[in-house]
Write an enzyme that holds these catalytic residues in place. Structure first.
Site, PDB file in Angstrom:
ATOM      1  N   CYS A 136       0.837  -1.210   0.000  1.00 46.55           N
ATOM      2  CA  CYS A 136       0.000   0.000   0.000  1.00 46.55           C
ATOM      3  C   CYS A 136       0.867   1.253   0.000  1.00 46.55           C
ATOM      4  O   CYS A 136       1.313   1.723   1.055  1.00 46.55           O
ATOM      5  CB  CYS A 136      -0.925  -0.001   1.207  1.00 46.55           C
ATOM      6  SG  CYS A 136      -1.975   1.458   1.291  1.00 46.55           S
ATOM      7  N   CYS A 139      -0.525   4.155   1.999  1.00 40.65           N
ATOM      8  CA  CYS A 139      -0.339   4.056   3.452  1.00 40.65           C
ATOM      9  C   CYS A 139       1.116   4.323   3.846  1.00 40.65           C
ATOM     10  O   CYS A 139       1.390   4.981   4.852  1.00 40.65           O
ATOM     11  CB  CYS A 139      -0.703   2.654   3.948  1.00 40.65           C
ATOM     12  SG  CYS A 139      -2.133   1.909   3.184  1.00 40.65           S
ATOM     13  N   ASP A 140       2.066   3.802   3.071  1.00 38.38           N
ATOM     14  CA  ASP A 140       3.459   3.765   3.527  1.00 38.38           C
ATOM     15  C   ASP A 140       4.439   4.606   2.712  1.00 38.38           C
ATOM     16  O   ASP A 140       5.605   4.735   3.100  1.00 38.38           O
ATOM     17  CB  ASP A 140       3.962   2.306   3.531  1.00 38.38           C
ATOM     18  CG  ASP A 140       3.120   1.418   4.433  1.00 38.38           C
ATOM     19  OD1 ASP A 140       2.605   1.935   5.441  1.00 38.38           O
ATOM     20  OD2 ASP A 140       2.965   0.227   4.132  1.00 38.38           O
TER      21      ASP A 140
END
Ligand code: FAD
Ligand code: NAP
Length: 324
Positions: A136, A139-140
């Protein structure tokens, strides 16, 4: 605490399919209960711009899903923050058990559990998950500001992830196992014109290497599919974007599945192999897998559940009348 909640329609999943089913079922006065699962809003909550949702030239995925949830609530859906741990479809009413201790019973069930990211299955991938290996970018990606990263995959997700990562990383290498991407042409055009992106064609990843203490990624070893030649690409982050698998764990021993786990539905409908159980969205769709097609199937599932319940009611009334 253990309690029981009965509904005419239980919707499992809170992506576009689940929320659309909820809107239609609520407006049909079926008072549905929707269980959100561990990813409220589904897959679109882990992306940024969505550019193919009709009516919005561009909308942020998480915003779109907040609006869908609000819509479902506004028309009367009971939305529950829980995850279904087990489901018994062997008799009606159907029974689902939530992680929170609630038992859900329902006259009809709409399955909308979507799909989840696929992994390469390498021991080194597993070892560094959460320590440089991710599925992701939204997300990261932020953690890789000014650093080099690698993405593997050739579909829309991989290209979008690679493009998103150029906002942070100094260089993004996209590894694909063929010499042609399957991503949409417009995305390919953006990718090929981004100076931070380098492509490594005809390669697969055979190992992620890194440090032990602290655990962290240092490089990816890629193998040429024809020659077997190894290329080592230094990187701090490795993003796996090789597609998604249907989330059919709950029903794998109860419903007919095909194409590696997708729930089979009767052609042109959302009816599964069990009467009263309907399936919509990425859980059933190995072809299109889009937000709009998932929403469309959510609509179909609710309309079909409504028809099924009306037929059950009519049959029960006829039996009662005959007995009088
Ligand atoms: P999902 O969105 O997968 O939602 C599944 C839901 O089921 C989740 O809420 C989850 O919590 C719930 N669930 C799962 N198991 C359980 C359980 N046991 N109990 C309770 N709940 C459960 N499509 C587009 O059309 N346009 C795009 O731009 C686009 N971008 C994308 C970007 C990325 C990074 C990804 C990964 C996908 C993208 N897609 C896009 C595809 C799109 O997100 C999916 O087609 C769509 O979300 C599928 O909707 P769904 O409702 O079937 O399931
Ligand atoms: P996908 O379209 O199935 O693509 C998966 C990619 O990973 C393919 O290029 C595949 O290679 C590669 N791959 C698969 N297994 C691999 C392995 N073991 N090793 C190396 N490479 C591997 O998956 P996706 O990109 O996640 O997209 C899923 C669905 O969501 C699609 O329907 C897509 O359209 C949709 N989506 C849409 C958008 C958008 O509309 N903007 C954005 C994201 C996702 P091959 O090409 O060789 O098969």
């Amino acid at each position: 605490m253990s309690d029981t909640k009965h509904s005419k329609v239980l919707i499992i999943g809170s992506g576009p399919a689940g929320y659309t089913a909820a809107v239609y079922a609520s407006r049909a006065m079926l008072e549905p209960v929707l269980v959100q699962g561990i990813q409220p809003g589904g897959q679109l909550t882990i992306t940024t711009e969505v550019e193919n949702w009709p009516g919005d030239t561009e909308v942020q995925g998480p915003d779109l899903m907040i609006r869908m949830e609000a819509h479902a609530r506004a028309v009367g859906t009971e939305i529950v923050s829980d995850h279904i741990a087990s489901l018994d479809l062997s008799r009606r009413p159907f029974t689902a058990k939530g992680d929170g201790g609630t038992t859900y019973t329902a006259d009809a069930v709409i399955l909308a559990t979507g799909a989840q990211a696929r992994w390469l299955g390498l021991p080194s991938e597993e070892k560094f998950k959460g320590f440089g290996v991710s599925a992701c970018a939204t997300c990261d990606g932020f953690f890789y500001r000014g650093q080099e990263v690698v993405v593997i995959g050739g579909g829309n997700t991989a290209v979008e992830e690679a493009l998103f990562l150029t906002n942070f990383a100094s260089k993004v290498t996209l590894i694909h196992r063929r010499d042609e991407l399957r991503a949409e042409k417009i995305l390919q055009h953006r990718l090929f014109n981004n100076p931070k992106v380098e492509l490594l064609w005809n390669h697969t990843v055979e190992e992620v290497t890194g440090t032990e203490s602290p655990l962290g990624v240092e490089a990816v070893r890629a193998r040429h599919v024809a020659t077997g030649a190894i290329t080592e690409i230094p990187c701090k982050g490795f993003f796996v974007a090789i597609g998604h698998a249907p989330a059919s764990e709950l029903v794998k021993d109860q419903l007919e599945l095909h194409h590696g786990g997708y729930v089979v539905t009767k052609p042109g409908t959302t009816a599964t192999s069990i009467l009263g159980v309907f399936a919509a969205g990425d859980l059933t769709d190995h072809v299109y897998r889009q937000a709009v097609t998932s929403a469309g199937m959510g609509c179909m599932a609710a309309l079909e559940a409504e028809r099924f319940l009306a037929e059950q009611q009519a049959a029960a009334t006829a039996t009662a009348n005959a007995a009088e």
